[in-house]
Design a protein around this motif. Sequence first.
Motif, mmCIF file in Angstrom:
data_model
loop_
_atom_site.group_PDB
_atom_site.id
_atom_site.type_symbol
_atom_site.label_atom_id
_atom_site.label_comp_id
_atom_site.label_asym_id
_atom_site.label_seq_id
_atom_site.Cartn_x
_atom_site.Cartn_y
_atom_site.Cartn_z
ATOM 1 N N TYR A 19 0.816 -1.216 0.000
ATOM 2 C CA TYR A 19 0.000 0.000 0.000
ATOM 3 C C TYR A 19 0.854 1.272 0.000
ATOM 4 C CZ TYR A 19 -3.398 3.469 1.480
ATOM 5 O OH TYR A 19 -4.180 4.578 1.551
ATOM 6 N N ALA A 20 1.883 1.301 0.827
ATOM 7 C CA ALA A 20 2.677 2.517 1.000
ATOM 8 C C ALA A 20 3.589 2.824 -0.184
ATOM 9 C CB ALA A 20 3.516 2.405 2.276
ATOM 10 N N THR A 21 4.056 1.783 -0.867
ATOM 11 C CA THR A 21 5.027 2.006 -1.929
ATOM 12 C C THR A 21 4.444 1.983 -3.326
ATOM 13 O OG1 THR A 21 5.564 -0.345 -2.135
ATOM 14 C CG2 THR A 21 6.863 0.969 -0.566
ATOM 15 N N GLY A 22 3.336 1.319 -3.504
ATOM 16 C CA GLY A 22 2.788 1.170 -4.847
ATOM 17 C C GLY A 22 3.543 0.134 -5.659
ATOM 18 N N CYS A 23 4.387 -0.649 -4.987
ATOM 19 C CA CYS A 23 5.137 -1.711 -5.678
ATOM 20 C C CYS A 23 4.179 -2.810 -6.123
ATOM 21 C CB CYS A 23 6.169 -2.332 -4.736
ATOM 22 S SG CYS A 23 7.563 -1.268 -4.381
ATOM 23 N N ARG A 24 4.615 -3.534 -7.119
ATOM 24 C CA ARG A 24 3.848 -4.691 -7.568
ATOM 25 C C ARG A 24 4.050 -5.847 -6.598
ATOM 26 N NH1 ARG A 24 5.446 -1.811 -11.698
ATOM 27 N NH2 ARG A 24 4.081 -1.548 -13.478
ATOM 28 N N LEU A 25 3.106 -6.765 -6.608
ATOM 29 C CA LEU A 25 3.159 -7.922 -5.730
ATOM 30 C C LEU A 25 4.462 -8.689 -5.911
ATOM 31 C CD1 LEU A 25 1.699 -9.730 -3.691
ATOM 32 C CD2 LEU A 25 0.623 -10.884 -5.606
ATOM 33 N N SER A 26 4.881 -8.902 -7.139
ATOM 34 C CA SER A 26 6.108 -9.654 -7.395
ATOM 35 C C SER A 26 7.346 -8.921 -6.872
ATOM 36 C CB SER A 26 6.274 -9.934 -8.888
ATOM 37 O OG SER A 26 6.362 -8.727 -9.611
ATOM 38 N N GLU A 27 7.330 -7.583 -6.908
ATOM 39 C CA GLU A 27 8.461 -6.800 -6.393
ATOM 40 C C GLU A 27 8.575 -6.931 -4.884
ATOM 41 O OE1 GLU A 27 8.357 -3.330 -9.816
ATOM 42 O OE2 GLU A 27 7.238 -3.039 -7.957
ATOM 43 N N VAL A 28 7.462 -6.864 -4.191
ATOM 44 C CA VAL A 28 7.468 -6.992 -2.736
ATOM 45 C C VAL A 28 7.786 -8.431 -2.340
ATOM 46 C CG1 VAL A 28 6.090 -6.786 -0.627
ATOM 47 C CG2 VAL A 28 5.883 -5.076 -2.416
ATOM 48 N N HIS A 29 7.236 -9.382 -3.066
ATOM 49 C CA HIS A 29 7.471 -10.794 -2.776
ATOM 50 C C HIS A 29 8.946 -11.145 -2.937
ATOM 51 C CE1 HIS A 29 7.414 -15.176 -3.505
ATOM 52 N NE2 HIS A 29 6.521 -15.133 -2.541
ATOM 53 N N GLY A 30 9.624 -10.493 -3.844
ATOM 54 C CA GLY A 30 11.030 -10.765 -4.085
ATOM 55 C C GLY A 30 11.991 -10.086 -3.123
#
Length: 54
Positions: A19-30
């Motif tokens: 929510y805070a970064t707007g990163c994609r799920l795959s980016e956060v998961h990695g």
Amino acid sequence: MLRESCDTVRQRAFLEILYATGCRLSEVHGLDKADINLQNMSTVIGKGDKLQAL
């Protein structure tokens, strides 16, 4: 409602980063714990080489 549905601190942290970064799920998961530097404020390079604060 999403925050309240989290069962663990890990789930909540994952959701907050998304929510805070707007990163994609795959980016956060990695991400690894070592990838986050709170002293220098980390950034994520996303699609199209766009920088996003972490």
